[in-house]
Design an enzyme around this catalytic site. Sequence first.
Site, PDB file in Angstrom:
ATOM      1  N   ASN A 115     -10.343  -0.743  -0.181  1.00 31.96           N
ATOM      2  CA  ASN A 115      -8.887  -0.673  -0.080  1.00 31.96           C
ATOM      3  C   ASN A 115      -8.284  -1.248  -1.361  1.00 31.96           C
ATOM      4  O   ASN A 115      -8.354  -2.449  -1.599  1.00 31.96           O
ATOM      5  CB  ASN A 115      -8.419  -1.465   1.145  1.00 31.96           C
ATOM      6  CG  ASN A 115      -6.916  -1.441   1.331  1.00 31.96           C
ATOM      7  OD1 ASN A 115      -6.163  -1.105   0.427  1.00 31.96           O
ATOM      8  ND2 ASN A 115      -6.468  -1.836   2.513  1.00 31.96           N
ATOM      9  N   HIS A 171      -3.490   6.736   2.425  1.00 32.87           N
ATOM     10  CA  HIS A 171      -3.887   5.434   1.875  1.00 32.87           C
ATOM     11  C   HIS A 171      -5.293   5.111   2.354  1.00 32.87           C
ATOM     12  O   HIS A 171      -5.627   5.270   3.529  1.00 32.87           O
ATOM     13  CB  HIS A 171      -2.902   4.365   2.334  1.00 32.87           C
ATOM     14  CG  HIS A 171      -3.391   2.961   2.139  1.00 32.87           C
ATOM     15  ND1 HIS A 171      -3.919   2.522   0.957  1.00 32.87           N
ATOM     16  CD2 HIS A 171      -3.447   1.907   3.010  1.00 32.87           C
ATOM     17  CE1 HIS A 171      -4.283   1.255   1.092  1.00 32.87           C
ATOM     18  NE2 HIS A 171      -4.004   0.859   2.325  1.00 32.87           N
ATOM     19  N   CYS A 227       0.809  -1.217   0.000  1.00 32.60           N
ATOM     20  CA  CYS A 227       0.000   0.000   0.000  1.00 32.60           C
ATOM     21  C   CYS A 227       0.848   1.276   0.000  1.00 32.60           C
ATOM     22  O   CYS A 227       0.315   2.368  -0.203  1.00 32.60           O
ATOM     23  CB  CYS A 227      -0.926   0.003   1.202  1.00 32.60           C
ATOM     24  SG  CYS A 227      -1.985  -1.472   1.284  1.00 32.60           S
TER      25      CYS A 227
END
Length: 348
Positions: A304, A273, A123
């Site tokens: 996500n 993020h 990420c």
Amino acid sequence: MTSKIKPAKGAPYARIMGVGGYRPTRVVPNEEILKHIDSSDEWIRSRSGIATRHWAGPEETVATMSVEASGKAIADAGITPEQVGAVIVSTVSHFKQTPAIATEIAHRIGADKPAAFDISAGCAGFGYGLTLARGMVTDGAAEYVLVIGVERLSDLTDLEDRATAFLFGDGAGAVIVGPAKEPAIGPTVWGSEGDKAETIKQTVAWDAYRTTPVPGGDGPQERTAPEEIRYPAITQEGQAVFRWAVFEMAKVAQQALDAAGVSPEDLDVFIPHQANMRIIDSMVKTLKLPESVTVARDVETTGNTSAASIPLAMERLLATGQAKSGDTALVIGFGAGLVYAATVVTLP
């Protein structure tokens, strides 16, 4: 001794010139996730802030999604594909060890023999790629660099894992990094904490499926038959990751602000993020960001998407008018490894 090597010479500074995104056409609401786990829409929303996510269809591959996002970024930057001198792709869901998917993407967008390679930084991958691109531009290795974050995390989702089944989505985000006359990408604060690697991981290694002879061996190794091994998925220790992200990443974000000489009051936008709405809200509180700062909360409808989450959120903020060209933004990515990268940028 005097070196005979000429110093590298590039642009004085680098900036993000254009951004593009691609979200798969299929929208998956929480109700569909609930067919596989014992939970509720209210529980998922309260725990993560996620209401829907996008999952890729058979034709929406890592390459095709990247090509779509890249085309938009190139057009937004006002350059041609032939001017792209390097392509950096951050992904954990391209399942071929080699060649790098970046080479296929470079060819498909019409770039003229650019450097092309993949990176695996989970990420935080977009931040890693952005840092590399900035160095290439200021070093003279490439005038324009295409940075892509792309994931098909639906391929690595265990729909029966109550802790993660609702988290992940698919998509691609891309930016063009090029020369600038003034600082527009600040110093990067990045690093890793490998002692915490087990908190986010793939459940099964790919070599667990090997049944062919191993070089130097007497024959096939004795292994569990592939059909008896559950397909690999991403798993995590939710509470440990939450605590780390909230407390440690707020410190990293502040370090990035300090390195850029920017205060929270100077910020226009915060693009963390898109892991979890609770993490985002906690970081905003810990950093004491003013209410005037626009905060990306793309996770609600996108889920996500790992390396793709920051450029996708950036693209949506600009497209919807919640942010504008020239705004000062703090971006931070963090995830599996555990790795992280934060910097301050001027939005394209």
